[in-house]
Motif scaffolding. Structure first.
Motif, PDB file in Angstrom:
ATOM      1  N   LYS A   1      30.329   4.836 -49.497  1.00 46.42           N
ATOM      2  CA  LYS A   1      29.625   3.616 -49.122  1.00 46.42           C
ATOM      3  C   LYS A   1      30.000   3.115 -47.729  1.00 46.42           C
ATOM      4  O   LYS A   1      29.408   2.143 -47.252  1.00 46.42           O
ATOM      5  CB  LYS A   1      29.900   2.510 -50.152  1.00 46.42           C
ATOM      6  N   VAL A   2      30.971   3.741 -47.087  1.00 50.21           N
ATOM      7  CA  VAL A   2      31.298   3.371 -45.711  1.00 50.21           C
ATOM      8  C   VAL A   2      30.104   3.706 -44.826  1.00 50.21           C
ATOM      9  O   VAL A   2      29.615   4.835 -44.817  1.00 50.21           O
ATOM     10  CB  VAL A   2      32.554   4.119 -45.220  1.00 50.21           C
ATOM     11  N   GLU A   3      29.633   2.727 -44.091  1.00 46.51           N
ATOM     12  CA  GLU A   3      28.431   2.888 -43.285  1.00 46.51           C
ATOM     13  C   GLU A   3      28.684   3.817 -42.095  1.00 46.51           C
ATOM     14  O   GLU A   3      29.629   3.625 -41.343  1.00 46.51           O
ATOM     15  CB  GLU A   3      27.949   1.529 -42.773  1.00 46.51           C
ATOM     16  N   PRO A   4      27.828   4.835 -41.916  1.00 48.61           N
ATOM     17  CA  PRO A   4      27.933   5.654 -40.707  1.00 48.61           C
ATOM     18  C   PRO A   4      27.601   4.829 -39.470  1.00 48.61           C
ATOM     19  O   PRO A   4      26.831   3.864 -39.534  1.00 48.61           O
ATOM     20  CB  PRO A   4      26.885   6.755 -40.935  1.00 48.61           C
ATOM     21  N   GLY A   5      28.177   5.224 -38.353  1.00 49.63           N
ATOM     22  CA  GLY A   5      27.863   4.533 -37.110  1.00 49.63           C
ATOM     23  C   GLY A   5      28.961   4.686 -36.075  1.00 49.63           C
ATOM     24  O   GLY A   5      30.102   5.032 -36.397  1.00 49.63           O
ATOM     25  N   GLY A   6      28.620   4.417 -34.826  1.00 51.16           N
ATOM     26  CA  GLY A   6      29.582   4.495 -33.744  1.00 51.16           C
ATOM     27  C   GLY A   6      29.972   5.923 -33.419  1.00 51.16           C
ATOM     28  O   GLY A   6      29.398   6.891 -33.912  1.00 51.16           O
TER      29      GLY A   6
ATOM     30  N   VAL B   1      32.691   7.791 -40.027  1.00 53.67           N
ATOM     31  CA  VAL B   1      31.500   8.631 -40.194  1.00 53.67           C
ATOM     32  C   VAL B   1      30.675   8.477 -38.914  1.00 53.67           C
ATOM     33  O   VAL B   1      29.690   7.739 -38.882  1.00 53.67           O
ATOM     34  CB  VAL B   1      30.701   8.228 -41.441  1.00 53.67           C
ATOM     35  N   PRO B   2      31.079   9.134 -37.825  1.00 53.32           N
ATOM     36  CA  PRO B   2      30.449   8.884 -36.521  1.00 53.32           C
ATOM     37  C   PRO B   2      29.038   9.452 -36.444  1.00 53.32           C
ATOM     38  O   PRO B   2      28.747  10.528 -36.972  1.00 53.32           O
ATOM     39  CB  PRO B   2      31.387   9.590 -35.547  1.00 53.32           C
TER      40      PRO B   2
END
Length: 426
Positions: A80-85, A106-107
């Protein structure tokens, strides 16, 4: 991992004149930990590594903890950790204390090619759960793939790049002390002993340094005091022509950890892979189960008297747990017992092997949780040992036939249904 490595061009003696082709001197830099007492390396730059053009405004990256005093078993849904960055800005802190901070990343973006990173105070150990690519450093490149532990010592300027179509997923561990093999695996000279579950051949140091002679504006984000300080340098930081020493980045595959087994169930220290001040890192890998005729492969109930226990579930079915998915965490704090879920002890009898992969971190000081962790927590995990929650009381759990393996719900499964771990080796 610390053994002597030499790369590129270096002079015969340290701290002596080493001339560039134009007659000027290369600039020597000592990179070390623990002052001049710990491990270190000596690098030779084309240009002075001190030539700063500007220093920008720092960015606050302090880890904020939301819950510090608790006593309950916890389960966090890592997917559930949001991908991004990118591989730096995308880090989501989950838990930590003064000895370690654990984050998920989760880049989805790449970092600009003229931008780099240096952690001035902490070593970093990154478990590559998914993805592959290259760690680019001032001392040279290290290729990595799924299942690798990538160790970046503090003070080393570096950047990550990913290749392939797999979405990267990283477990990032930061420590103010060095990650190193346990003392019991090493002799007085630091060499890994015969009973160690791995050897020096399993660690992959960098190749030759890149020796990039390029002028421009290159930003190095330096992490210290809970902030990122953007330093702009005149020359490319990867201008090293040679180096030698004991401090450098490495990659070590979890698949190269050779499990220690026995006639009866072995305690968690046999899985230990790295140690640092205040915690240890362990690797659970595919292995044969105990071979005593009356052995119980499932772990026994135990109380964590001196430590908090974190498990990050990577691949396969973990025999003692139900309802735990790939990429999730469990946290079992010191002070209360935990053990196998109802039915899993009986179901493990007769099983001959497991195909699980997991990373365990045991800390000797209590862990604190971030608000990001609370946002992905699965409720009522502390109640999951109630037998009625598993559809049957404990006496009804039936043993499985010899030679079978265990699925995630405790049922017997044939060997061909085991997870395709060979694919994870890259």
């Amino acid at each position: 991992m610390s053994f002597y490595v030499q790369r590129g061009q270096i002079p015969p003696k340290r701290h002596t004149q080493f001339q560039r082709p134009d007659g000027a001197l290369y600039t020597e830099e000592v990179l070390g930990e623990e002052g001049f007492h710990g491990i270190g390396s000596i690098a030779y730059h084309i240009h002075p590594p001190t030539l700063v053009e500007a220093v920008g405004e720092p960015e606050d990256v302090t880890v904020e903890y939301a819950e510090e005093a608790f006593l309950a078993h916890r389960h966090f849904l890592g997917p559930k950790v949001e991908p991004g960055g990118d591989w730096l800005t995308g880090r989501v802190p989950i838990m930590g204390n003064n000895d370690i901070v654990m984050s998920m990343c989760v880049p989805t973006d790449g970092m600009p090619e003229d931008t780099f990173y240096k952690n001035a105070t902490h070593d970093e150990l990154i478990y590559v759960h998914d993805g592959e690519g290259t760690l680019h450093t001032v001392l040279g490149d290290v290729e990595f793939r799924q299942g690798d532990y990538v160790h970046v010592p503090r003070t080393l300027i570096h950047r990550w790049s990913f290749t392939g179509d797999v979405q990267p997923r990283l477990l990032v561990m930061e420590s103010p002390t060095e990650f190193r093999p346990p003392k019991r695996y090493r002799n007085d000279m630091g060499q890994l002993l015969e009973h160690s579950p791995y050897c020096e051949r399993d660690f992959r140091p960098p190749g030759d340094p890149p020796a990039i002679d390029q002028e421009g504006r290159f930003t190095v984000k330096i992490k210290k005091h809970g902030k990122l300080f953007p330093f702009v340098y005149r020359y490319h930081p990867f201008d090293v022509v040679g180096w030698d020493g004991y401090m450098y980045p490495t990659a070590f595959s979890i698949h190269d950890f050779e499990p220690i087994t026995g006639r009866i169930h072995q305690p968690p220290p046999v899985h230990q892979t790295f140690e640092a001040r205040g915690f240890v890192v362990c690797s659970f890998v595919p292995r044969l189960f105990d071979y005593h005729p009356d052995s119980i492969p499932a772990p026994y109930n135990h109380s964590n008297i001196d430590s908090d226990e974190v498990l990050y579930y990577a691949e396969g079915d973990f025999m003692s747990r139900k309802g735990i998915g790939r990429g999730s965490f469990t946290l079992h704090p010191g002070g209360i017992p935990h053990g196998p879920h109802p039915g899993t002890t009986e179901a493990s009898i007769g099983a001959r092997e497991t195909h699980e992969l997991a990373v365990m971190v045991d800390t000797f000081a209590p862990l604190k949780l971030t608000k990001q962790a609370l946002a992905i927590e699965s409720p009522d995990y502390v109640l999951s040992w109630q037998p009625e929650k598993h559809g049957h009381p404990l006496p009804d759990a039936a043993p499985i036939p010899p030679g079978a393996t265990i699925s995630g719900d405790g049922a017997a499964g044939a060997l061909p249904d085991s997870p395709p771990l060979d694919a994870a080796r890259g």
